[in-house]
Design a protein around this motif. Structure first.
Motif, mmCIF file in Angstrom:
data_model
loop_
_atom_site.group_PDB
_atom_site.id
_atom_site.type_symbol
_atom_site.label_atom_id
_atom_site.label_comp_id
_atom_site.label_asym_id
_atom_site.label_seq_id
_atom_site.Cartn_x
_atom_site.Cartn_y
_atom_site.Cartn_z
ATOM 1 N N LEU A 8 -73.031 44.919 -39.900
ATOM 2 C CA LEU A 8 -73.946 45.644 -39.023
ATOM 3 C C LEU A 8 -74.343 46.975 -39.657
ATOM 4 O O LEU A 8 -75.516 47.359 -39.642
ATOM 5 C CB LEU A 8 -73.301 45.876 -37.656
ATOM 6 N N CYS A 34 -78.204 47.977 -40.548
ATOM 7 C CA CYS A 34 -78.848 49.186 -40.003
ATOM 8 C C CYS A 34 -79.283 50.126 -41.115
ATOM 9 O O CYS A 34 -80.375 50.705 -41.063
ATOM 10 C CB CYS A 34 -77.907 49.898 -39.045
ATOM 11 N N SER A 51 -83.080 51.195 -41.889
ATOM 12 C CA SER A 51 -83.441 52.618 -41.851
ATOM 13 C C SER A 51 -84.167 53.044 -43.118
ATOM 14 O O SER A 51 -85.146 53.795 -43.056
ATOM 15 C CB SER A 51 -82.197 53.476 -41.678
#
Length: 97
Positions: free
Chosen positions: A21, A25, A29
């Motif tokens: 995860l 992310c 980003s």
């Protein structure tokens, strides 16, 4: 390299079951930041010139670095509290690896 630094941070701060995860992310980003720069830069260059955009993006990066330095931690909280209670120190929690 940056990839090596990020891997060391993930190994030290992110629980093994959440690392996928974390990487998802982080990758999203980075892509969002690139897209935002491509969208924001051309109108700013047209209006203010390229030196302004260069300085504005540099100031944004510097601001993030200052926030990271002020708010960031040197070690995860669980390791700090466990190291302090078991060894009276915490020297083992400051080690990467």
């Amino acid at each position: 390299t940056m990839q090596g630094i990020l891997q060391a941070v993930a190994a030290r701060f992110v629980q093994p079951e959440r690392r996928s995860l974390f990487w998802g992310c982080l990758t999203a980003s980075l892509s969002c930041g690139t897209i935002a720069a491509y969208v924001l830069a051309p109108p700013l260059i047209a209006e203010q010139g390229w030196p302004f955009v260069f300085e504005a993006f540099g100031a944004a990066g510097l601001s993030i670095a200052v926030l990271w330095a002020v708010l960031g931690a040197d070690a995860p909280r669980e390791l700090e509290s466990a190291g302090a209670s078991s060894s009276g120190g915490g020297s083992s929690s400051s080690r990467i690896g």
